[in-house]
Design a protein around this motif. Structure first.
Motif, mmCIF file in Angstrom:
data_model
loop_
_atom_site.group_PDB
_atom_site.id
_atom_site.type_symbol
_atom_site.label_atom_id
_atom_site.label_comp_id
_atom_site.label_asym_id
_atom_site.label_seq_id
_atom_site.Cartn_x
_atom_site.Cartn_y
_atom_site.Cartn_z
ATOM 1 N N GLY A 42 0.818 -1.173 -0.055
ATOM 2 C CA GLY A 42 0.032 -0.022 -0.072
ATOM 3 C C GLY A 42 0.874 1.205 0.119
ATOM 4 N N TYR A 43 0.556 2.191 -0.926
ATOM 5 C CA TYR A 43 1.461 3.430 -1.032
ATOM 6 C C TYR A 43 0.802 4.290 -1.544
ATOM 7 C CZ TYR A 43 1.338 2.261 -6.098
ATOM 8 O OH TYR A 43 1.264 2.199 -7.354
ATOM 9 N N LEU A 44 -0.492 4.185 -1.733
ATOM 10 C CA LEU A 44 -1.285 5.268 -2.278
ATOM 11 C C LEU A 44 -2.103 5.914 -1.001
ATOM 12 C CD1 LEU A 44 -3.530 3.826 -5.290
ATOM 13 C CD2 LEU A 44 -1.382 5.454 -5.332
ATOM 14 N N PRO A 45 -2.483 7.153 -0.739
ATOM 15 C CA PRO A 45 -3.058 7.803 0.097
ATOM 16 C C PRO A 45 -4.487 6.898 0.583
ATOM 17 C CG PRO A 45 -3.258 9.187 -1.648
ATOM 18 C CD PRO A 45 -2.531 8.178 -1.987
ATOM 19 N N LEU A 46 -4.719 6.714 2.026
ATOM 20 C CA LEU A 46 -6.059 6.260 2.144
ATOM 21 C C LEU A 46 -7.154 7.035 2.075
ATOM 22 C CD1 LEU A 46 -5.374 4.407 5.614
ATOM 23 C CD2 LEU A 46 -6.287 3.495 3.518
ATOM 24 N N ALA A 47 -6.979 8.343 1.621
ATOM 25 C CA ALA A 47 -7.975 9.241 1.159
ATOM 26 C C ALA A 47 -8.493 9.121 -0.327
ATOM 27 C CB ALA A 47 -7.389 10.937 1.228
ATOM 28 N N HIS A 48 -7.804 8.189 -0.982
ATOM 29 C CA HIS A 48 -8.167 7.597 -2.243
ATOM 30 C C HIS A 48 -8.878 6.332 -2.225
ATOM 31 C CE1 HIS A 48 -7.778 6.322 -6.400
ATOM 32 N NE2 HIS A 48 -6.973 7.231 -6.877
ATOM 33 N N VAL A 49 -10.162 6.458 -2.805
ATOM 34 C CA VAL A 49 -11.174 5.475 -2.490
ATOM 35 C C VAL A 49 -10.568 3.914 -2.984
ATOM 36 C CG1 VAL A 49 -12.498 5.617 -4.639
ATOM 37 C CG2 VAL A 49 -13.574 4.725 -2.612
ATOM 38 N N LEU A 50 -9.746 4.025 -3.970
ATOM 39 C CA LEU A 50 -9.277 2.718 -4.471
ATOM 40 C C LEU A 50 -8.355 1.949 -3.440
ATOM 41 C CD1 LEU A 50 -8.587 0.642 -6.816
ATOM 42 C CD2 LEU A 50 -6.806 2.116 -7.517
ATOM 43 N N GLU A 51 -7.313 2.723 -2.839
ATOM 44 C CA GLU A 51 -6.698 2.192 -1.837
ATOM 45 C C GLU A 51 -7.339 1.780 -0.457
ATOM 46 O OE1 GLU A 51 -2.962 1.248 -0.127
ATOM 47 O OE2 GLU A 51 -3.493 1.729 -2.146
ATOM 48 N N MET A 52 -8.331 2.711 0.041
ATOM 49 C CA MET A 52 -9.190 2.394 1.311
ATOM 50 C C MET A 52 -9.845 1.074 0.932
ATOM 51 S SD MET A 52 -12.057 4.426 3.098
ATOM 52 C CE MET A 52 -13.378 4.039 1.860
ATOM 53 N N TYR A 67 3.317 -1.316 4.123
ATOM 54 C CA TYR A 67 3.194 0.347 3.708
ATOM 55 C C TYR A 67 4.424 0.942 3.235
ATOM 56 C CZ TYR A 67 -1.490 -0.104 5.873
ATOM 57 O OH TYR A 67 -2.665 -0.423 6.376
ATOM 58 N N SER A 68 4.320 1.489 1.871
ATOM 59 C CA SER A 68 5.608 2.063 1.224
ATOM 60 C C SER A 68 4.916 3.607 0.717
ATOM 61 C CB SER A 68 5.584 1.382 -0.131
ATOM 62 O OG SER A 68 6.563 1.882 -0.712
ATOM 63 N N SER A 69 5.842 4.103 -0.071
ATOM 64 C CA SER A 69 5.434 5.665 -0.529
ATOM 65 C C SER A 69 5.912 5.516 -2.079
ATOM 66 C CB SER A 69 6.289 6.709 -0.070
ATOM 67 O OG SER A 69 6.688 7.753 -0.659
ATOM 68 N N PRO A 70 5.243 6.265 -2.906
ATOM 69 C CA PRO A 70 5.659 6.274 -4.149
ATOM 70 C C PRO A 70 7.246 6.836 -4.269
ATOM 71 C CG PRO A 70 3.472 7.491 -4.114
ATOM 72 C CD PRO A 70 4.084 7.124 -2.716
ATOM 73 N N LEU A 71 7.827 7.301 -3.455
ATOM 74 C CA LEU A 71 8.997 7.792 -3.421
ATOM 75 C C LEU A 71 10.113 6.859 -3.009
ATOM 76 C CD1 LEU A 71 8.643 11.459 -1.623
ATOM 77 C CD2 LEU A 71 8.703 10.927 -4.414
ATOM 78 N N THR A 72 9.743 5.541 -2.684
ATOM 79 C CA THR A 72 10.334 4.573 -1.883
ATOM 80 C C THR A 72 10.027 3.178 -2.574
ATOM 81 O OG1 THR A 72 9.367 4.205 -0.092
ATOM 82 C CG2 THR A 72 11.156 5.957 0.102
ATOM 83 N N LEU A 73 9.349 3.210 -3.562
ATOM 84 C CA LEU A 73 8.569 1.878 -4.011
ATOM 85 C C LEU A 73 9.659 1.337 -4.715
ATOM 86 C CD1 LEU A 73 5.772 0.945 -4.337
ATOM 87 C CD2 LEU A 73 5.699 1.765 -6.657
ATOM 88 N N SER A 74 10.536 1.460 -5.558
ATOM 89 C CA SER A 74 11.403 0.640 -6.057
ATOM 90 C C SER A 74 12.791 1.032 -5.932
ATOM 91 C CB SER A 74 11.055 0.441 -7.716
ATOM 92 O OG SER A 74 11.673 1.815 -8.243
#
Length: 365
Positions: A42-52, A67-74
């Motif tokens: 999971g790296y999208l914000p929980l305020a995004h309905v797809l991620e929630m 849990y990850s972040s787009p800035l540390t994904l790969s």
């Protein structure tokens, strides 16, 4: 939950438990074998309905979540120090939800690495890519290519991803086909909105076609409403077209303190089923799959009377290696489209240096 505000001010969407449960039931039905053996990143914000909805579904089915972040994904992400591993390499997820921007970024990173290969390696990669593409179109796989050519590419996301789900915006066919081939897993496209709790359609795992978002989920119904001004009707050939209207238990209760928009976008039919008018233009194929072809608010009529889809312009230009991000804009009083571009500094510097050297050599000759 608030909408993104991409076509105006963000609107608060009122959801009840029944809406969310219905939406998630429809989504999970399209993901085979979901269970405790899966690991979701999971790296999208929980305020995004797809991620929630994705994370709640994982909790329901007993999946692990990292849990990850787009800035540390790969390993190649911008916030990963040289010599360190990215989150995907460490976690080795089996499931992943993504938005087109992330997939486009991965696509560009890999293709830039391919361009840096020597002639033999580059030719071998292209031959393997084209061969596997032909096999996929016939319904087969290419195990030898997977092991020899695509193993390192697949390792960028940990090497264990068995299914990726993309939503939030249209995914270009070029990027989707690349992800299917190089990451050796199906890439499902989904269509849903905050107003429908993220549920609408998802492609089947066995469907390797591009540009389509699949058939309606079990939790909802979808119909196309004529939009005569834009030239889309149910009588269009070879397939019916029109504004997408979604109805079912997953349709939310409306917008918070915005009665005007509620009356405009939501309605209840004679069977007391609630419907939401999406503003997106769709086309139903003969096998029941939906394709998003336009958006009402995305179409701008230029001075000469020609309609231009800003979303299509942006999607086409995003695949250019010199462009990191783009925003297209048009005005009805002008006859052209302009865009604001965030360039890729590394590629732009390399391009300008090459161009300067070429001109210099040309002048000497």
């Amino acid at each position: 939950m608030y909408t993104s505000g991409s076509t105006g001010k963000p609107k608060g969407v009122m959801m009840i438990h029944n809406n969310l449960i219905a939406g998630m039931a429809g989504q999970c039905e399209r993901i085979p074998g979901l269970g405790p053996k899966d690991t979701y990143i999971g790296y999208l914000p929980l305020a995004h309905v797809l991620e929630m909805t994705a994370e709640i579904s994982c909790v329901t089915y007993g999946c692990r979540i990292g849990y990850s972040s787009p800035l540390t994904l790969s390993d190649q992400s911008s916030k990963i120090k040289k010599g360190s591993k990215g989150d995907c390499t460490v976690l080795k997820p089996t499931l992943m939800a993504a938005v087109p921007e992330i997939m486009d970024r991965i696509y560009k990173n890999v293709m830039s690495k391919v361009q840096e290969m020597n002639v033999f390696q580059r030719t071998l990669f292209k031959l393997g890519y084209d061969y596997k593409l032909e096999q996929i179109k016939k319904g087969y796989d290419a195990p030898l290519c997977n092991v020899i050519l695509f193993k390192k590419v697949k390792a960028l996301l940990g090497g264990n991803v068995r299914m990726m789900l993309c939503g939030g915006a249209p995914l270009s066919p070029q990027t989707q086909r690349f992800m299917n081939i190089c990451f050796c897993c199906p890439v499902g496209q989904g269509y849903g909105l905050t107003e429908t709790c993220g549920a609408g359609t998802i492609t089947e795992v066995s469907d390797y076609s591009t540009g389509r978002v699949g058939a309606p989920l079990t939790c909802c119904e979808i119909k196309l409403r004529d939009w005569v001004e834009g030239g889309y009707t149910n009588q269009d050939k070879p397939h019916p077209r029109g504004e997408i209207v979604i109805g079912g238990q997953n349709v939310s209760m409306g917008y918070f303190k915005n009665e005007e928009r509620n009356l405009e976008d939501f309605y209840v039919d004679e069977n007391e089923q609630r419907w939401f008018c999406t503003g997106d233009i769709g086309e139903f194929h003969s096998d029941g799959c939906l394709q998003i072809i336009d958006r009402k608010k995305d179409l701008v009529k230029l001075q000469a009377g020609e309609y231009v889809s800003l979303g299509k312009v942006e999607a086409a230009l995003k695949n250019c290696p010199l462009i990191d991000n783009i925003c297209a804009y048009a005005n009805s009083h002008q006859s052209y489209v302009i865009s604001f571009v965030v360039p890729n500094q590394k590629k732009l510097t390399s391009f300008s240096t090459t161009e300067r050297d070429r001109r210099h050599l040309g002048g000497n000759l």
